[in-house]
Structures are given as structure tokens and as C-alpha cells.
Design an enzyme around this catalytic site. Structure first.
Site, PDB file in Angstrom:
ATOM      1  N   ASP A 261       0.805  -1.230   0.000  1.00 51.62           N
ATOM      2  CA  ASP A 261       0.000   0.000   0.000  1.00 51.62           C
ATOM      3  C   ASP A 261       0.836   1.278   0.000  1.00 51.62           C
ATOM      4  OD1 ASP A 261       0.934  -0.512   2.525  1.00 51.62           O
ATOM      5  OD2 ASP A 261      -0.905   0.067   3.567  1.00 51.62           O
TER       6      ASP A 261
ATOM      7  N   GLU B 177      10.270  -3.434  13.029  1.00 53.52           N
ATOM      8  CA  GLU B 177      11.463  -2.861  12.392  1.00 53.52           C
ATOM      9  C   GLU B 177      12.625  -2.850  13.365  1.00 53.52           C
ATOM     10  OE1 GLU B 177       8.570  -1.289  12.765  1.00 53.52           O
ATOM     11  OE2 GLU B 177       7.842  -0.500  10.853  1.00 53.52           O
TER      12      GLU B 177
END
Ligand SMILES: *[C@@H]1O[C@H](CO)[C@@H](O)[C@H](O)[C@H]1NC(C)=O
Ligand SMILES: *[C@@H]1O[C@H](CO)[C@@H](O)[C@H](O)[C@H]1NC(C)=O
Ligand SMILES: *[C@@H]1O[C@H](CO)[C@@H](O)[C@H](O)[C@H]1NC(C)=O
Ligand SMILES: *[C@@H]1O[C@H](CO)[C@@H](O)[C@H](O)[C@H]1NC(C)=O
Length: 417
Positions: free
Chosen positions: A275, A358
């Protein structure tokens, strides 16, 4: 090796390519001139122009096959492709059938011009003869030679790349894209595929959070023409049942890393959600990643962006709306990693911890310090990736089968969520 120029001059190997193309076209022009272009009907001139076009296309096809003339010469076995590995008669067979294909194409092209624009039979014969003659003179090699031996092909390709144009040898870029079934899935993947179609030597790892691959995704990927791998990696049940924010995409990305560990030896990988919006410069820049590179991402968190902070060309911290004790407070789209660097860290993995994916992954790359980050995007002054965040749509309403049973809507509904 020397190649005789049709004009009678001898020329060296390196000149060959440059000379061969203009030669073919010049001779073609001469042929047409000899047959006296002035006496042609206007429609015939159009036909001849079309014919020249066909020849140029045929010719460019040879060039795009990536074969240099001096590397292949059926009449000179000493320099034949695959001379070491491939029996010569096989190559000759290839060459003969290949020549025949080309000659048939020339005849068909001239025939077409004749049909449409009314060439005289004489002119038709002259053109066919002269085009075949020119084709033979330039001794265009058969790309089939390249298929003769996989091994040899690879070796030659590598050599060729370094001798013809060193910049052509680009290491692969692995783009890891987690995805899941939802109304926006296919349109997002379409958008992303269009970006990747503009990127050289890219290998797209599309990993679905699903037990079995979605048929619509399989069909879509197959049509993109991209080099891809369609994998599945369902989120483990224990995280799926958890309340609150789920660690989405972790099983997918770890599956991508597993694929890379098993199948890649060089290049760079990048976690690219379906996206986001990617600046094409991103792909050019991350290719050079030695260890871990980072760059600004737009439209994220309440700060509007997430980026390393750079002062005097040096890393000096992170700017991100949500730090939360993270050592590497960065966006998933904000970093790329060298494959070799990953392979040297067999334990590196992404943790199932929502919000800390992350950070957890970058920490698992230890030994790796923030000061080692390679700063891209002109010292992080340019946004290379955007966290677009498409509006979420509700799944569509069921189709009234009583009304629409035998209409196109049945098939259309299968394509949406
Ligand atoms: C993928 O494309 C090839 C050739 O275009 C076709 O033969 C094959 O059936 C396709 N596979 C799927 C799963 O659509
Ligand atoms: C490596 O690539 C092969 C061929 O595409 C594939 O079959 C295999 O599953 C891959 N390995 C992993 C661990 O994904
Ligand atoms: C980054 O900043 C340093 C120090 O100011 C400078 O030397 C370097 O050229 C800059 N790099 C780029 C790509 O702008
Ligand atoms: C990887 O993890 C295993 C088990 O936790 C540990 O024994 C090993 O030392 C680790 N390897 C590296 C290179 O960190």
C-alpha cells in the site's frame, strides 16, 4: 578475427557491431534506389518504407538478443559460441533453421507489401533476393546458440556484460511484499507491479498471509511479466487470536528472509508493503547498500515523516513520531539491507511484536550500530518512499443470485472481496 565489410574493407572485431547495422540499412536503401524509387506509385513507396521498418525491427531483435557479431560466426568455428561445449553440428542445425526462419520472414514481409501496395513481381523478387543476400552477408548469429548450453550461456553472459557494458551487471534487488486478502489487495498489487516494471533486475517476493495462495493473486502475478515468487505464510494461530494490534506481516517477511537465505547470494532486499508509493529513485539508490541503508519516508506518524536526522553529512539520530524506546525508530519502508550482510547473520529475524517489528529486526542484525547506517536520498534530504495508507473498504455485499445468476456479475464478484 576479421570480418569482411560488404564494401570490401576489413574491419576489426570491435568495429563490427557499429558497422553492421548501418551497412544493412544502407544496402537496403541502395537496393530500393537501384529499383528506382521515382518510378514507384506513392502506395508502393509506403510499402517499401513499411518493408524497411520490418527489417529494422528484425535487426533490432538481433541486437536485443545480446549477441555480438564477433562472438559468433558460423563460418569460423574458432570463435563460435559454445565451441568448447557444444557439438558444432548442433550449432549448424540451429543456424540453418534460424536462417530459414529469417528468410521466410523476409519473403512474408515482401509478400505483404506486394499484396497491400502492389509491387511488381520483378521488384518483389529483387527485394527478396537482395534482403536475403544482405542478411547472409552480415551473418547475423542465431540466438539459439545461447540455448545450446545453460552453463556456457551463463558464463558468456557474465563475460559479455563485463566486456560490452560494465554497468549492465546489476545485482538483483529482492522486494519482499507481505499481502493479505482484502478489497484493496488487487488494485494495490497492480499499482505496485507497475512501479516494479520500471526497475531493473528486480525479484518480487509476494507473500500472502494465507494457508493457500489466492487464485486471483496467482493469476495476477502471472500476467505481470515480472520475476516473482508467490509464497504463503499464515500468521501463527497464537498471534491471530491475540486481542489488540496484531503483528501483521511478520510471518510473511520472515518467509521472505527464509527464501533469500536459501536462494540469494548477492544484491539487496527491501521490505515493501503493497500500500505504499515508491519513488523510482529509491530502487536506484538502495542497490548500492553495503550493509543497511536508510532514507526518509513520507506521510508517517504524527510527524508526517520518519527519517534519520543528518547533521554535517553524518547520522545524528532519528526523527519519528513514535519512539517508544526503540533503538531504531524507523518505518518498514525506510531501510534496505544487503543480502550478504544478512547471510552473515544467520539469527536475524523479525519478532512478532506489533510496533516493534522494524526495531526488532534491525537489532537482530547485530553487530550493527546506527552510525554504520548508509544515508541515502542525498543525505536524507529527499523522500524516497511514501506511506500512502489507502482507505480501507468494507467487503462488498453478497450478490443476489436470484436476479443475477446467469450474468457477468457472478464472474466479477469472484474477483473482488
Ligand atoms: C501463467 O501463464 C502461463 C502462460 O501465459 C499459462 O500457461 C499458465 O496457465 C498461467 N498460470 C496461471 C496459474 O494462471
Ligand atoms: C528457493 O527457491 C526454490 C525455487 O524457486 C524454491 O522451490 C524453494 O522453496 C526456495 N527456498 C525457500 C527456503 O524458500
Ligand atoms: C552529504 O554531506 C556530506 C557532508 O556535508 C557531503 O560531503 C556529501 O557530499 C553529501 N552527500 C550527498 C550525496 O549529498
Ligand atoms: C544464533 O543463535 C544460537 C541459539 O540462540 C546461538 O547459539 C548462536 O551463537 C547464534 N549465532 C550468532 C552468530 O549470533
Amino acid at each position: 578475427m576479421r570480418i569482411i565489410h560488404p564494401s570490401g574493407h576489413k574491419c576489426s572485431i570491435t568495429d563490427t557491431l557499429e558497422i553492421a547495422k548501418p551497412t544493412l540499412l544502407m544496402s537496403l536503401a541502395c537496393t530500393i534506389k537501384k529499383t528506382s524509387i521515382d518510378t514507384m506509385k506513392p502506395s508502393m513507396k509506403v510499402g517499401v518504407v513499411a518493408l524497411v521498418g520490418v527489417c529494422v525491427i528484425l535487426y533490432q531483435y538481433h541486437l536485443s538478443a545480446g549477441v555480438r557479431f564477433d562472438q559468433l560466426n558460423a563460418g569460423d568455428p574458432g570463435v563460435s559460441y559454445g565451441a568448447a561445449n557444444v557439438p558444432n553440428n548442433e550449432l549448424e542445425d540451429d543456424d540453418n533453421s534460424y536462417n530459414k526462419i529469417i528468410e521466410d520472414k523476409i519473403r512474408a514481409a515482401v509478400q505483404w507489401v506486394q499484396n497491400v501496395h502492389g509491387l511488381s513481381p520483378d521488384l518483389q523478387n529483387i527485394l527478396v533476393a537482395e534482403l536475403i543476400n544482405q542478411f547472409r552477408k552480415t551473418r547475423i548469429p542465431s540466438p539459439l546458440h545461447l540455448k545450446a548450453s545453460e552453463d556456457f550461456k551463463l558464463k558468456q553472459r557474465t563475460q559479455e556484460v563485463t566486456t560490452i557494458n560494465p554497468s549492465e551487471k546489476i545485482p538483483p534487488l529482492y522486494v519482499i511484499t507481505p499481502t493479505y486478502r482484502r478489497p484493496e489487495q488487487i488494485p494495490e498489487l497492480i499499482r505496485m507491479s507497475h512501479t516494479l516494471m520500471l526497475v531493473e533486475n528486480v525479484h518480487w517476493l509476494v507473500i500472502e498471509d494465507a494457508k493457500v495462495p489466492t487464485k486471483e493473486v496467482t493469476k495476477f502475478l502471472n500476467r505481470t511479466g515480472l520475476r516473482f515468487q508467490h509464497l504463503t505464510a499464515p500468521m501463527p494461530a497464537k498471534y491471530k487470536q491475540k486481542k489488540g494490534v496484531k503483528p501483521r506481516g511478520v510471518s510473511n517477511r520472515n518467509r521472505g528472509l527464509k527464501w533469500i537465505r536459501a536462494n540469494a547470494t548477492e544484491g539487496v532486499f527491501y521490505f515493501a508493503d503493497d500500500d505504499n508509493t515508491y519513488d523510482l529513485d529509491l530502487f536506484t539508490q538502495i542497490r548500492r547498500t553495503k550493509k543497511v541503508s536508510m532514507f526518509p519516508v513520507g506521510l508517517c506518524t504524527k510527524f508526517g515523516l520518519s527519517s534519520p536526522v543528518v547533521k554535517d553529512g553524518k547520522f545524528s539520530g532519528f526523527y519519528d513520531g513514535w519512539v517508544a524506546g526503540r533503538r531504531f525508530p524507523v518505518d518498514m519502508a525506510g531501510f534496505a539491507v544487503s543480502v550478504k550482510f544478512l547471510l552473515q547473520r544467520p539469527n536475524a529475524t523479525m519478532p512478532y511484536r506489533a510496533g516493534f517489528e522494524e526495531d526488532g529486526f534491525l537489532r537482530s542484525l547485530a553487530p550493527f550500530e546506527p552510525r554504520e547506517i548508509e544515508l541515502l536520498g542525498d543525505n536524507c534530504t529527499r523522500i524516497l518512499a511514501w506511506h500512502t495508507q489507502t482507505k480501507k473498504n468494507e467487503p462488498s455485499a453478497a450478490l443476489d443470485m436470484k436476479l443475477y445468476r446467469s450474468t457477468n456479475l457472478v464472474e466479477l464478484k469472484q474477483q473482488i472481496v
